[in-house]
Write a protein that holds these residues in place. Structure first.
Motif, PDB file in Angstrom:
ATOM      1  N   GLU A  90      -8.316   4.904  -6.703  1.00 27.97           N
ATOM      2  CA  GLU A  90      -8.608   5.549  -5.416  1.00 27.97           C
ATOM      3  C   GLU A  90     -10.021   5.217  -4.947  1.00 27.97           C
ATOM      4  O   GLU A  90     -10.259   5.037  -3.743  1.00 27.97           O
ATOM      5  CB  GLU A  90      -8.417   7.053  -5.549  1.00 27.97           C
ATOM      6  N   GLN A  94     -11.614   0.124   2.088  1.00 24.86           N
ATOM      7  CA  GLN A  94     -11.375   0.617   3.441  1.00 24.86           C
ATOM      8  C   GLN A  94     -12.673   0.774   4.214  1.00 24.86           C
ATOM      9  O   GLN A  94     -12.746   0.476   5.412  1.00 24.86           O
ATOM     10  CB  GLN A  94     -10.630   1.946   3.384  1.00 24.86           C
ATOM     11  N   CYS A 105       0.834  -1.208   0.000  1.00 24.04           N
ATOM     12  CA  CYS A 105       0.000   0.000   0.000  1.00 24.04           C
ATOM     13  C   CYS A 105       0.870   1.261   0.000  1.00 24.04           C
ATOM     14  O   CYS A 105       0.533   2.257  -0.648  1.00 24.04           O
ATOM     15  CB  CYS A 105      -0.934   0.005   1.209  1.00 24.04           C
ATOM     16  N   ARG A 106       1.991   1.203   0.705  1.00 18.03           N
ATOM     17  CA  ARG A 106       2.894   2.358   0.737  1.00 18.03           C
ATOM     18  C   ARG A 106       3.494   2.610  -0.656  1.00 18.03           C
ATOM     19  O   ARG A 106       3.550   3.750  -1.124  1.00 18.03           O
ATOM     20  CB  ARG A 106       4.009   2.115   1.755  1.00 18.03           C
ATOM     21  N   ILE A 155       1.261   6.632  -6.956  1.00 16.83           N
ATOM     22  CA  ILE A 155       0.128   7.451  -7.390  1.00 16.83           C
ATOM     23  C   ILE A 155       0.413   8.930  -7.152  1.00 16.83           C
ATOM     24  O   ILE A 155       0.120   9.784  -8.001  1.00 16.83           O
ATOM     25  CB  ILE A 155      -1.153   7.029  -6.637  1.00 16.83           C
ATOM     26  N   LYS A 156       1.005   9.243  -6.006  1.00 19.83           N
ATOM     27  CA  LYS A 156       1.318  10.639  -5.691  1.00 19.83           C
ATOM     28  C   LYS A 156       2.282  11.233  -6.717  1.00 19.83           C
ATOM     29  O   LYS A 156       2.054  12.330  -7.243  1.00 19.83           O
ATOM     30  CB  LYS A 156       1.912  10.716  -4.282  1.00 19.83           C
ATOM     31  N   LYS A 212       2.186   1.746  -3.438  1.00 20.93           N
ATOM     32  CA  LYS A 212       1.086   2.219  -4.288  1.00 20.93           C
ATOM     33  C   LYS A 212       0.837   3.706  -4.075  1.00 20.93           C
ATOM     34  O   LYS A 212       0.708   4.480  -5.031  1.00 20.93           O
ATOM     35  CB  LYS A 212      -0.167   1.409  -3.975  1.00 20.93           C
ATOM     36  N   ASP A 213       0.785   4.133  -2.819  1.00 23.54           N
ATOM     37  CA  ASP A 213       0.515   5.545  -2.513  1.00 23.54           C
ATOM     38  C   ASP A 213       1.612   6.454  -3.063  1.00 23.54           C
ATOM     39  O   ASP A 213       1.324   7.522  -3.620  1.00 23.54           O
ATOM     40  CB  ASP A 213       0.389   5.736  -0.999  1.00 23.54           C
ATOM     41  N   GLU A 214       2.877   6.042  -2.904  1.00 25.62           N
ATOM     42  CA  GLU A 214       3.986   6.856  -3.397  1.00 25.62           C
ATOM     43  C   GLU A 214       3.965   6.964  -4.922  1.00 25.62           C
ATOM     44  O   GLU A 214       4.238   8.030  -5.493  1.00 25.62           O
ATOM     45  CB  GLU A 214       5.316   6.269  -2.927  1.00 25.62           C
ATOM     46  N   THR A 219      -9.884   1.740  -3.515  1.00 25.19           N
ATOM     47  CA  THR A 219      -9.228   1.789  -2.200  1.00 25.19           C
ATOM     48  C   THR A 219     -10.194   2.253  -1.133  1.00 25.19           C
ATOM     49  O   THR A 219     -10.267   1.671  -0.034  1.00 25.19           O
ATOM     50  CB  THR A 219      -8.007   2.738  -2.260  1.00 25.19           C
ATOM     51  N   GLU A 220     -10.953   3.314  -1.439  1.00 25.21           N
ATOM     52  CA  GLU A 220     -11.916   3.836  -0.472  1.00 25.21           C
ATOM     53  C   GLU A 220     -13.023   2.833  -0.177  1.00 25.21           C
ATOM     54  O   GLU A 220     -13.443   2.659   0.974  1.00 25.21           O
ATOM     55  CB  GLU A 220     -12.519   5.141  -0.998  1.00 25.21           C
TER      56      GLU A 220
END
Length: 549
Positions: free
Chosen positions: A538, A545, A449-450, A456-457, A452-454, A541-542
């Motif tokens: 996104e 969650q 997940c980390r 996408i950012k 993935k977040d990096e 992901t939401e």
């Protein structure tokens, strides 16, 4: 007849016998001319061949071959070959060495002739290569029969072995030139194909097994020519054996498919490193046939560590990315996937890592990413679980997939294929998160997940910068077109040509303004597609969650 007349005849006969060989060159030169009524010339050559010293004749004929005019190579060879055969058969001593000299001289001239490629070129045979190969096959027959008879003996003499070696040397050189250049297929019974088949049939007949030539070359055989020439000859031999299946029925069945693949890789490497279409076609075909008999998911990772495997795969990548011929690229892509299918899980993992690090080509990288997705999906099926595409080992791959090497300065258009496929992979992983979470350790999923977040950012930042740049380019292009239109109107009104025209933000490009506009618009659409995938990721992901909470 008086005594003086008899003596005169004898003297003339002695002179012709002793010195007649010096007449061979002008007679042969005359015989090759396309004239009528040359029977007297041919008769004189035939008479000299039967009466002069064979050693002197051989020396004279070899000089004729060596000094032949480039435009008369095939005509000269066709005239010479039957006479040269007669001379060699008359020799009593050092016949093997003499046969070797003759074959070497003939093959050297043969290699200078252009190789016909299409059926029409073969039928026309403008330069006579096909006719020469047919004549050479007939030329060698009595010497081959002699070797066969001698092989039946308990002990072969040094002369016998030398004759066999000379024939082998000639055959191996012929496999390289001209046969490696030719299109050799069983459905096209051209003279070149028949010459190739003759070689393949004869080699085992003179006790030179094909398996020994291909897989277990002795020092004697290796010394027949330098290593590059030897490998090219063997590559053609392997192609005829494993692709065209010439004499395959007599090939030993004891060799495993993996062993055959390993041995053939050196020959495949030589063929794929070439820029010639005929070589590439044979290399791709040999690679395909060597892989087809191997069980899927069976090749171990240790094979990838062999130099020949690495080199072949790099050459295959070159075909995929740089070859201008579409049919070769398509065939190469099929083999690329076939090779992936044959690797076991660990080997696939290592191969994917290698390609992602070294290919430097978005199209190849996107294809690898698609295969990674397929392997994750396959690994989740019952009985297919493995650590290489589930769990911590997968992170090392995803770390290479979900990254922008140049950060915010990444050229999104050049990297588009890989980025789009990476986003599709990410979407798939998130959709299957329930299945994956059960197979991952908690910290592994957190790391994923980390990453993935990096990714996408950084991708959002890159899209923003690229969109702004291409928007400004599009705006500048529109302004340029307006300026040009205004200046054209002004020029028409004043009936004068504009000598100095200034265009702001002019791009150094060969593209017309219309094509530039299409390219820039296409870039904006690409950014929209990337952004829509990011939004969907996104949203997934939401959703996941919210269900967890």
């Amino acid at each position: 007849m008086s005594e003086d007349q008899a003596n005169d005849i004898i003297q003339r006969w002695v002179i012709v016998t002793a010195m007649g060989y010096v007449l061979m060159e002008p007679l042969i030169s005359e015989a090759t001319k396309k004239k009528k009524n040359l029977d007297h010339c041919r008769a004189a050559v035939t008479h000299l061949i039967k009466t002069c010293s064979p050693n002197d004749l051989l020396h004279s004929l070899l000089e004729v071959i060596e000094d032949v005019d480039p435009g008369a190579i095939s005509d000269t060879i066709l005239v010479l070959i039957p006479h040269l055969q007669t001379v060699l058969l008359r020799l009593d001593e050092r016949k093997a060495a003499s046969v070797g000299l003759a074959l070497s001289a003939l093959q050297k001239q043969l290699s200078r002739l252009p190789v016909p490629y299409s059926r029409q070129q073969e039928e026309a045979d403008e330069f006579g290569l096909c006719r020469c190969c047919t004549a050479l096959a007939a030329f060698t027959k009595p010497f081959i029969e002699e070797v066969k008879r001698k092989d039946g003996k308990c002990v072969a003499t040094a002369e016998d072995e030398e004759l066999k070696t000379e024939i082998l040397k000639f055959y191996m050189k012929s496999l390289r030139e001209p046969l490696l250049e030719a299109e050799l297929t069983g459905d096209r019974k051209s003279p070149l194909w028949l010459f190739a088949v003759e070689i393949m049939v004869t080699l085992p007949a003179i006790k030179e097994p094909l398996s020994g030539l291909l897989f277990f070359s002795s020092q004697r055989k290796s010394s027949l020519m330098d290593s590059s020439q030897s490998n090219e000859s063997k590559a053609c031999l392997a192609y005829l054996l494993f692709v065209q299946l010439v004499t395959i029925d007599s090939f030993p069945a004891v060799f495993s498919p993996v062993f055959v693949l390993q041995r053939n890789m050196e020959y495949i490497d030589h063929l794929l490193s070439s820029k010639k279409e005929s070589h590439l076609l044979k290399g791709l075909a040999l690679f395909t046939k060597s892989l087809e008999s191997i069980q899927d998911n069976s090749l171990p990772v240790s094979l990838l560590e062999q130099k020949s495997f690495f080199s072949v795969l790099q050459n295959l990548r070159q075909v995929l990315t740089d070859c201008p011929m579409q049919h070769l690229r398509e065939t190469g892509l099929h083999i690329f996937q076939l090779f992936i299918d044959k690797l076991d899980a660990e080997a696939k993992h290592k191969f994917f890592r290698c390609m992602l690090k070294t290919s430097n080509h978005a199209g190849v990288e996107s294809y690898i990413v698609k295969n990674i997705k397929n392997q994750i999906e396959s690994s989740m099926k019952p009985g297919n679980a493995n650590k290489w595409f589930l769990g911590a080992e997968l992170l090392s791959l995803l770390g290479l997939v979900l990254c922008l090497p140049q950060g915010a300065e990444t050229d999104l258009l050049n990297s588009m294929d890989k980025i789009m496929e990476s986003l599709n992979l990410l979407r798939y992983v998130l959709i299957r998160d329930k299945d994956l979470r059960s197979k991952f350790q908690a910290d592994v999923w957190e790391d994923l997940c980390r990453i993935k977040d990096e990714y996408i950012k950084m991708l959002r930042v890159c899209i923003g910068i690229s969109r702004a740049y291409y928007s400004s380019e599009l705006k500048a292009l529109k302004e340029d077109q307006k300026l040009k239109a205004k200046e054209a109107r002004d020029a028409a009104r004043s009936s004068r040509s504009v000598k100095n025209m200034t265009v702001k933000h002019e791009k150094v490009s060969n593209m017309s303004p219309e094509v530039q506009h299409q390219v820039l618009q296409s870039a904006m659409v690409t950014f929209d597609l990337m952004e829509s995938l990011i939004v969907r990721i996104e949203e997934i992901t939401e959703e996941k969650q919210s269900k967890v909470n």
